[in-house]
Design an enzyme around this catalytic site. Structure first.
Site, PDB file in Angstrom:
ATOM      1  N   GLN A 154      30.582  44.504  49.037  1.00  0.00           N
ATOM      2  CA  GLN A 154      30.657  43.065  49.254  1.00  0.00           C
ATOM      3  C   GLN A 154      31.553  42.745  50.437  1.00  0.00           C
ATOM      4  OE1 GLN A 154      31.769  41.732  45.227  1.00  0.00           O
ATOM      5  NE2 GLN A 154      29.567  41.515  44.886  1.00  0.00           N
ATOM      6  N   ALA A 155      31.399  41.511  50.957  1.00  0.00           N
ATOM      7  CA  ALA A 155      32.164  41.115  52.144  1.00  0.00           C
ATOM      8  C   ALA A 155      33.670  41.244  51.909  1.00  0.00           C
ATOM      9  CB  ALA A 155      31.804  39.681  52.527  1.00  0.00           C
ATOM     10  N   CYS A 156      34.108  41.067  50.640  1.00  0.00           N
ATOM     11  CA  CYS A 156      35.532  41.139  50.323  1.00  0.00           C
ATOM     12  C   CYS A 156      36.024  42.586  50.244  1.00  0.00           C
ATOM     13  CB  CYS A 156      35.800  40.431  49.004  1.00  0.00           C
ATOM     14  SG  CYS A 156      34.842  41.125  47.639  1.00  0.00           S
ATOM     15  N   GLY A 157      35.105  43.564  50.360  1.00  0.00           N
ATOM     16  CA  GLY A 157      35.495  44.972  50.344  1.00  0.00           C
ATOM     17  C   GLY A 157      35.308  45.637  48.997  1.00  0.00           C
ATOM     18  N   GLU A 158      34.943  44.844  47.968  1.00  0.00           N
ATOM     19  CA  GLU A 158      34.744  45.434  46.643  1.00  0.00           C
ATOM     20  C   GLU A 158      33.298  45.872  46.476  1.00  0.00           C
ATOM     21  OE1 GLU A 158      36.784  43.686  43.420  1.00  0.00           O
ATOM     22  OE2 GLU A 158      37.823  42.267  44.689  1.00  0.00           O
TER      23      GLU A 158
END
Ligand SMILES: Cc1cc2nc3c(=O)[nH]c(=O)nc-3n(C[C@H](O)[C@H](O)[C@H](O)COP(=O)(O)O)c2cc1C
Length: 196
Positions: A154-158
């Protein structure tokens, strides 16, 4: 597939950039695409991008005076065969689930007569958030089609559930939905074998 009139709503998530490719695919396949954006969506991608790709005016404001009757929320839905909101934020899903009409996209959804599909896009905690899951269940119960979400980075890195499906996947799903609508109510004769 016969050419369709697709109404595409874009709300304020990072995945909004992927919807530019979706518009390109739909237009290339011969469909007409009207784009409505939320104010938040315009912070991620400008209306100019969607206007250039669709070749049609883009609407953001419920109070837009361009339609002759000053009612974009009626005009845009009248001519649509299908309304897809992609990306659909957690917030717009909540507004839709509760019947809010406080911006152009939610008012379009309330005023439509065509099928509505949403492609959720959000971080995995937002997706799993109990109110969001309740809203998704309510939307399904109301007859709204939910495309995805996908699983992955995901864009948030998760990594997890909540990614918006890829434009090609949305294109295929949308094609299936509009075809089902085109065939609804038709009587079809199937033959198994040669005729003489
Ligand atoms: C950088 C940034 C990225 C965001 N990404 C998302 C997202 O992917 N999904 C989501 O549901 N909300 C996301 N949000 C929050 C929404 O933009 C916010 O809830 C907004 O009110 C949604 O408005 P809208 O549904 O009218 O577009 C993000 C916010 C910021 C500042």
């Amino acid at each position: 597939m016969t050419a369709q009139h697709i109404l595409l709503g874009i709300t304020g998530g990072v995945a909004a950039y992927k919807s530019a490719e979706l518009v390109r695919l739909l237009v290339k396949a011969g469909h007409t695409v009207d784009v409505a954006m939320s104010e938040s969506a315009t912070r991620f991608v400008t209306p100019v991008t969607f206007q250039a790709l669709s070749g049609r005016p883009v609407y953001v404001d419920l109070w837009d005076a361009r339609p002759d009757n000053n009612m974009a929320h009626i005009e845009l839905t009248r001519r649509a065969d299908c309304f897809l909101i992609a990306p659909a934020t957690a917030d717009v899903l909540a507004r839709l689930a509760h019947g809010h009409c406080n911006d152009l996209i939610t008012t379009l959804a309330a005023a439509r007569t065509c099928p509505l599909a949403v492609a959720p896009a959000m971080n995995k905690q937002m997706w799993d958030n109990p109110p969001n899951q309740r809203n998704i269940a309510q939307l399904r119960a109301d007859g709204v089609t939910v495309f995805g979400p996908g699983h992955g980075e995901q864009a948030c890195g998760e990594v997890g559930d909540g990614r918006m499906l890829e434009p090609e996947q949305l294109f295929d799903l949308l094609t299936g939905l509009t075809q089902a609508k085109t065939l609804a109510g038709r009587r079809v004769l199937l033959t198994a074998g040669p005729t003489f």
